[in-house]
Design an enzyme around this catalytic site. Structure first.
Site, PDB file in Angstrom:
ATOM      1  CG  ASP A 257     -13.779  -6.877   2.447  1.00  0.00           C
ATOM      2  OD1 ASP A 257     -13.930  -6.663   3.447  1.00  0.00           O
ATOM      3  OD2 ASP A 257     -13.729  -7.044   1.395  1.00  0.00           O
TER       4      ASP A 257
ATOM      5  CE1 TYR B 157      -3.618  -2.908   0.792  1.00  0.00           C
ATOM      6  CE2 TYR B 157      -4.516  -0.937   1.532  1.00  0.00           C
ATOM      7  CZ  TYR B 157      -4.308  -2.052   0.668  1.00  0.00           C
ATOM      8  OH  TYR B 157      -6.240  -2.541   0.948  1.00  0.00           O
TER       9      TYR B 157
ATOM     10  CE  LYS C 191       1.938 -17.188  -2.568  1.00  0.00           C
ATOM     11  NZ  LYS C 191       1.184 -19.155  -2.870  1.00  0.00           N
TER      12      LYS C 191
ATOM     13  CG  ASP D  46      -8.067  -4.506   1.868  1.00  0.00           C
ATOM     14  OD1 ASP D  46      -8.873  -4.542   2.792  1.00  0.00           O
ATOM     15  OD2 ASP D  46      -7.717  -5.096   0.355  1.00  0.00           O
TER      16      ASP D  46
ATOM     17  CG  ASP E 211      -1.639 -20.797  -1.017  1.00  0.00           C
ATOM     18  OD1 ASP E 211      -1.277 -20.153   0.388  1.00  0.00           O
ATOM     19  OD2 ASP E 211      -1.449 -20.937  -2.165  1.00  0.00           O
TER      20      ASP E 211
END
Ligand code: IPM
Ligand code: MG
Length: 357
Positions: free
Chosen positions: A247, A141, A186, A243, A219
């Site tokens: 959700d 970001y 990751k 982020d 993942d």
């Protein structure tokens, strides 16, 4: 002593849910003699329209002085094609950076009265009570960017110190909960993730030996959040993964409109509080938005920034009682059933507060 609260209603449904949050805040302010001084400022698209910038200097200065800041939501199609520095979201990102609120707390609980809302089967949801701690002021970001027609990039960068400080917050919070931390990265692909994993492990080992730490690749974490959500206690992750995963996690609760958040430079102190839903331009101005995420964000504000845990609990109980009495906003029921508007639902919560526990 006066406690200064800044409200940033913002765009879309932001002003509607902020009005309810303000009514709730004023109600508990009176009940618990909190001596609050509340002022509103412009942030986001509304600030672009009125002041030519998404984060006006006055707004930034007022937020820096405040004991706590409440934000409704920013963004909308109206500003989608404006130059990047005039996008409402830049106002929010700039504010997070200006306040240095590197730890974003997003709790997810499944309310017993609402288990049939989630796309998951009710038996999967039993006992779900997790807290995502999302790093908020670093990573992709905030890295270097270049934007051209043929080529563009966003750099992802983390320093050890940035990872360590948010890990301490997550460990502290885990030690006040069930003592389990899942760190999501990751590391099989990204250099920043290998630094992340290494730094998290070291902080846990050296400073929080009683925390049970597990590392998950993002993942796999996305899958485990749906296959075994009740196993999670605190989930720690970097900005972008947080982020996305929050959700996803909101669907455990059944509606994005239910979830609050706190953004802090530690586990307490001044902070920025916002429902995790966005500006929802499609339903803005229709008095149908769910104000629960906003109201529960006020409860988080009382707990983390205003040292008023009793007032926070009063709000949380009033929300539960309101749901248990059968009141619903439109997102919480079938279209055929009758629902309350944002304002009316807010009034029910305030009446619950006034009638006591
Ligand atoms: C959130 C939002 C923001 C983010 C946007 C509005 C910039 O999606 O708070 O989750 O990506 O952080
Ligand atoms: Mg988001």
């Amino acid at each position: 002593m006066t406690t200064n609260i800044v409200l940033l209603p913002g765009d879309g449904i932001g002003p509607e849910v902020t009005a309810v949050a303000q009514a709730v805040l004023e109600t508990v302010g009176n009940q618990f003699s909190l001596n609050l001084s509340i002022e509103a400022h412009d942030l986001g698209g509304v600030a672009v329209d009125r002041h030519g910038t998404p984060l006006p200097k006055d707004t930034a200065a007022a937020c820096k002085r405040a004991d706590a800041v409440f934000l409704g939501a920013v963004g909308g199609p109206k500003w989608a094609n404006t130059p990047v520095e005039l996008r409402p979201e830049q106002g929010l990102l700039g504010l997070r950076a200006a306040l240095g609120v590197f730890a974003n707390l997003r709790p997810v609980k499944v309310h017993a009265a609402l288990t049939d809302l989630s796309p998951l089967r009710p038996e999967r949801l039993a006992g779900v009570d997790l807290l995502v701690v999302r790093e908020l002021t670093g990573g992709i970001y905030f890295g270097a960017k270049e934007e051209g027609n043929e080529r563009a990039f966003d750099a992802c960068e983390y320093t050890r110190q940035e990872v360590e400080r948010v890990t301490r917050v997550a460990c502290q919070l885990a030690s006040e909960r069930r003592g389990r931390l899942v760190s999501v990265d990751k590391a099989n692909v990204l250099a920043t993730s290998r630094l992340w994993r290494n730094s998290v492990s070291q902080v846990c080992r050296e400073e929080f030996p009683n925390i049970e730490l597990e590392h998950l690749l993002v993942d796999a974490a996305a899958m485990h959040l749906l296959s075994r959500p009740a196993d999670f206690d605190v989930v720690l992750t970097e900005n972008m993964f947080g982020d996305i995963l929050t959700d996803e996690a909101s669907m455990l609760a059944g509606s994005l409109g239910l979830l609050p958040s706190a953004s802090l430079a530690g586990t307490n102190g001044a902070g920025l509080y916002e429902p995790i839903h966005g500006s929802a331009p499609d339903i803005a101005g229709k008095d149908v938005a769910n104000p629960i995420g906003a109201v529960l964000s006020v409860a988080m504000m009382l707990r983390h920034s205003l040292s008023a845990p009793d007032a926070a609990s009063a709000i949380e109980h009033a929300v539960i009682a309101t749901l248990e009495s059968g009141s619903r906003t439109r997102d919480l029921i079938d279209p055929s059933e009758s629902s309350l508007g944002t304002e009316a639902f807010g009034r029910v919560i305030v009446e619950r507060l006034l009638s006591g526990p």
